[in-house]
Design a protein around this motif. Structure first.
Motif, mmCIF file in Angstrom:
data_model
loop_
_atom_site.group_PDB
_atom_site.id
_atom_site.type_symbol
_atom_site.label_atom_id
_atom_site.label_comp_id
_atom_site.label_asym_id
_atom_site.label_seq_id
_atom_site.Cartn_x
_atom_site.Cartn_y
_atom_site.Cartn_z
ATOM 1 N N PHE A 17 0.833 -1.212 0.000
ATOM 2 C CA PHE A 17 0.000 0.000 0.000
ATOM 3 C C PHE A 17 0.864 1.257 0.000
ATOM 4 O O PHE A 17 0.528 2.258 -0.646
ATOM 5 C CB PHE A 17 -0.924 -0.011 1.223
ATOM 6 C CG PHE A 17 -1.777 1.219 1.354
ATOM 7 C CD1 PHE A 17 -2.906 1.390 0.567
ATOM 8 C CD2 PHE A 17 -1.439 2.214 2.263
ATOM 9 C CE1 PHE A 17 -3.683 2.536 0.684
ATOM 10 C CE2 PHE A 17 -2.219 3.352 2.389
ATOM 11 C CZ PHE A 17 -3.344 3.510 1.597
ATOM 12 N N PHE A 18 1.980 1.220 0.720
ATOM 13 C CA PHE A 18 2.895 2.359 0.757
ATOM 14 C C PHE A 18 3.944 2.253 -0.349
ATOM 15 O O PHE A 18 5.112 2.565 -0.143
ATOM 16 C CB PHE A 18 3.562 2.450 2.126
ATOM 17 C CG PHE A 18 2.663 2.991 3.201
ATOM 18 C CD1 PHE A 18 2.317 4.323 3.231
ATOM 19 C CD2 PHE A 18 2.133 2.140 4.164
ATOM 20 C CE1 PHE A 18 1.467 4.819 4.208
ATOM 21 C CE2 PHE A 18 1.293 2.620 5.146
ATOM 22 C CZ PHE A 18 0.947 3.970 5.172
ATOM 23 N N PHE A 19 3.506 1.775 -1.515
ATOM 24 C CA PHE A 19 4.303 1.763 -2.746
ATOM 25 C C PHE A 19 5.610 0.988 -2.594
ATOM 26 O O PHE A 19 6.658 1.381 -3.106
ATOM 27 C CB PHE A 19 4.600 3.199 -3.207
ATOM 28 C CG PHE A 19 3.369 4.022 -3.434
ATOM 29 C CD1 PHE A 19 2.622 3.879 -4.594
ATOM 30 C CD2 PHE A 19 2.935 4.917 -2.473
ATOM 31 C CE1 PHE A 19 1.471 4.621 -4.805
ATOM 32 C CE2 PHE A 19 1.782 5.662 -2.667
ATOM 33 C CZ PHE A 19 1.043 5.513 -3.835
ATOM 34 N N GLY A 20 5.529 -0.139 -1.870
ATOM 35 C CA GLY A 20 6.668 -1.036 -1.789
ATOM 36 C C GLY A 20 7.796 -0.545 -0.925
ATOM 37 O O GLY A 20 8.948 -0.963 -1.119
ATOM 38 N N GLU A 21 7.516 0.293 0.055
ATOM 39 C CA GLU A 21 8.559 0.787 0.950
ATOM 40 C C GLU A 21 8.230 0.421 2.389
ATOM 41 O O GLU A 21 7.104 0.621 2.847
ATOM 42 C CB GLU A 21 8.720 2.303 0.841
ATOM 43 C CG GLU A 21 9.796 2.867 1.765
ATOM 44 C CD GLU A 21 9.958 4.368 1.650
ATOM 45 O OE1 GLU A 21 10.773 4.938 2.389
ATOM 46 O OE2 GLU A 21 9.257 4.963 0.806
ATOM 47 N N TYR A 22 9.237 -0.090 3.082
ATOM 48 C CA TYR A 22 9.077 -0.447 4.487
ATOM 49 C C TYR A 22 10.145 0.271 5.296
ATOM 50 O O TYR A 22 11.326 0.225 4.971
ATOM 51 C CB TYR A 22 9.233 -1.958 4.686
ATOM 52 C CG TYR A 22 7.996 -2.628 5.202
ATOM 53 C CD1 TYR A 22 7.443 -2.267 6.415
ATOM 54 C CD2 TYR A 22 7.362 -3.621 4.469
ATOM 55 C CE1 TYR A 22 6.294 -2.871 6.893
ATOM 56 C CE2 TYR A 22 6.223 -4.241 4.929
ATOM 57 C CZ TYR A 22 5.697 -3.851 6.143
ATOM 58 O OH TYR A 22 4.557 -4.451 6.613
ATOM 59 N N SER A 23 9.717 0.931 6.362
ATOM 60 C CA SER A 23 10.640 1.562 7.292
ATOM 61 C C SER A 23 9.958 1.637 8.647
ATOM 62 O O SER A 23 8.790 1.257 8.795
ATOM 63 C CB SER A 23 11.030 2.969 6.810
ATOM 64 O OG SER A 23 9.903 3.852 6.903
ATOM 65 N N THR A 24 10.674 2.132 9.626
ATOM 66 C CA THR A 24 10.070 2.273 10.955
ATOM 67 C C THR A 24 8.978 3.336 10.962
ATOM 68 O O THR A 24 8.191 3.405 11.904
ATOM 69 C CB THR A 24 11.146 2.649 11.991
ATOM 70 O OG1 THR A 24 11.863 3.810 11.531
ATOM 71 C CG2 THR A 24 12.120 1.506 12.195
ATOM 72 N N ASN A 25 8.923 4.153 9.910
ATOM 73 C CA ASN A 25 7.882 5.181 9.818
ATOM 74 C C ASN A 25 6.689 4.731 8.984
ATOM 75 O O ASN A 25 5.726 5.487 8.837
ATOM 76 C CB ASN A 25 8.465 6.465 9.209
ATOM 77 C CG ASN A 25 9.548 7.080 10.070
ATOM 78 O OD1 ASN A 25 9.452 7.074 11.295
ATOM 79 N ND2 ASN A 25 10.600 7.599 9.439
ATOM 80 N N THR A 26 6.773 3.520 8.422
ATOM 81 C CA THR A 26 5.659 3.045 7.596
ATOM 82 C C THR A 26 4.379 2.946 8.404
ATOM 83 O O THR A 26 3.320 3.378 7.967
ATOM 84 C CB THR A 26 6.012 1.672 6.987
ATOM 85 O OG1 THR A 26 7.139 1.814 6.135
ATOM 86 C CG2 THR A 26 4.836 1.133 6.188
ATOM 87 N N ALA A 27 4.466 2.378 9.580
ATOM 88 C CA ALA A 27 3.292 2.243 10.448
ATOM 89 C C ALA A 27 3.744 2.037 11.873
ATOM 90 O O ALA A 27 4.832 1.505 12.128
ATOM 91 C CB ALA A 27 2.410 1.081 9.988
#
Length: 451
Positions: A356-366
């Motif tokens: 949903f977040f355009f294929g990006e994962y980080s500690t700020n994603t959710a």
């Protein structure tokens, strides 16, 4: 005089009294579709259930309507109900839907899993990293299965502590939440690190397309027609077969209404998604792939809970664990499996979140804390009881849609520093109302509240 087919004579000391379908439903909390012989009897029995406190999905459906109307009125410049906003809400809500269905598996046992948000994020990161391993040749399906399996093991370990050592699930999963939140940072490579999908790679692009991909309107209409026909035929044939065998079955008129409702709702979704959400330079139309993915999750969990021995055991344990144990149910094993399946399902929610977040994962994603609060809120708001023994997978779908609508509606208000607090305040108020309805319904039906 011949008794009505929907009535069962009950002998009493003063003679014989007819217990009508609606009275049976109100007295025994039986679904009206199982005892009503006509649409009129069904409606009377359904109303009897509402009067006794068992309102089913009615509150959450009314809540969805109210949220849609209120945000359409107070955000006129953004047009809350325009197609582009609705499709965005569908995509956002699917994450909460999957997590709510996962949480339902534990809530049915009168337990709770506070680690579901952190586990979901770990599952997403594992899947993302596996498809990016150079030279490892991890296909997308293997990466997803590995993420589901690893998260399932996490859930099984927590379930074993709850079932075997009798540690309260609140304590075990709270510790799991903290533990898995730390593991998530390690997997990401640090608090400021991130994982990004390369859409030019087929494996990575498949995971990216799970939410961002679109089904063309023509294909969507064909698929919808096939699904409605298959659903209608299955439901109709099963009902008529049960009637021929003399078993309880809902009225055929009710079956026809259910099939029509599924067709209408499906057509509305396809129509909304078929409207151009792009610009004059680039057209964007089609149904997001995530919608059939979530429908598949709904179908699997509906079958598990309603058509398998495992599902019946879950309801039995949630209703009365001691009675289930005396009946021969292996209560600890069912609890362990429930926690394992909860975490495995949550892993899929984590994958969808990253897509949903355009294929990006980080500690700020959710925020894993917000995810678990929203997942529990969505399940309970949808109609799953916090006290166990009552709830269906569809309740997670409806509750997730309501939570997603509230979250997006608040973001449209442009209230600056007030927007973030309202993202917690509004769902919290709705959750409190849902819990009050649950408590009052159990008191009205003679249920036993657990503490």
């Amino acid at each position: 005089m011949t008794a009505d087919p929907g009535e069962t004579p009950v002998a009493t000391g003063a003679g014989t009294v007819d217990l009508t379908a609606d009275a049976k439903v109100e007295a025994a909390d039986i679904p009206p579709a199982l005892v009503a012989q006509s649409l009129g009897q069904y409606m009377r029995a359904w109303w009897a259930q509402i009067r006794s406190g068992n309102s089913g999905v009615l509150p959450v459906v009314l809540g969805i309507v109210i949220v849609a109307v209120v945000f359409e009125i107070i955000t006129p410049e953004h047009a809350f109900l325009r197609p582009s906003n609705l499709v965005f809400i569908f995509g956002l809500s699917t994450v909460y839907m999957v997590l709510a269905i996962a949480e339902t598996a534990v809530l049915l046992l009168a337990e709770v899993d506070l680690s579901v948000g952190a586990v979901a994020l770990i599952g997403g990161v594992i899947a993302f990293k596996l498809v990016q391993q150079p030279g490892a040749d991890w296909p997308w399906w293997a990466a997803l299965l590995a993420a589901f399996a690893i998260c399932g093991v996490f859930g099984a370990l927590q379930g074993a502590l709850v079932a075997r050592l009798r540690i309260p699930s609140f304590v075990v999963t709270l510790a799991g939440f903290l533990l898995f939140s730390g593991i998530l940072i390690v997997l990401l490579g640090g608090a400021d690190s991130s994982v990004n999908l390369n859409t030019s790679d087929p494996n990575q692009n498949f995971i990216y397309e799970m939410v961002q991909g679109l089904i063309s309107p023509v294909v969507a209409w064909i698929v919808l027609a096939v699904l409605v026909v298959a659903y209608g035929a299955t439901l109709w044939l099963r009902t008529t077969s049960r009637r021929r065998q003399g078993l309880t079955a809902p009225p055929l008129s009710l079956v026809a209404i259910r099939i029509a409702l599924v067709a209408i709702i499906g057509a509305a979704v396809v129509l909304v998604c078929s409207v151009n959400r792009g610009s004059s330079l680039k057209s964007v139309t089609g149904v997001p792939w995530v919608i059939p993915i979530v429908l598949a999750v709904l179908g699997v969990w509906t079958l598990v809970l309603g058509r398998t021995r495992f599902g019946r055991y879950m309801y039995a344990i949630g209703g009365n664990p001691e009675a289930a144990r005396r009946a021969g149910v292996r209560v600890p094993a069912i609890r362990i499996w429930a926690f394992a399946l909860c975490s495995a399902t949550a892993a899929l929610g984590g994958v969808l979140l990253g897509s949903f977040f355009f294929g990006e994962y980080s500690t700020n994603t959710a925020d894993p804390g917000q995810l678990v609060l929203y997942s529990i809120a969505a399940a309970v708001i949808g109609g799953v009881s916090l006290f166990g023994g009552r709830g269906k997978a569809i309740h997670g779908i409806l509750g997730g849609l309501l939570i997603g609508g509230i979250a997006y509606g608040v973001s449209l208000l442009n209230l600056g520093s007030l927007s973030t607090p309202l993202e917690y305040i509004v769902p919290g108020a709705v959750l409190l109302a849902a819990v009050l309805i649950d408590v009052l319904s159990r008191r009205g039906s003679g249920g036993v509240n657990r503490v």
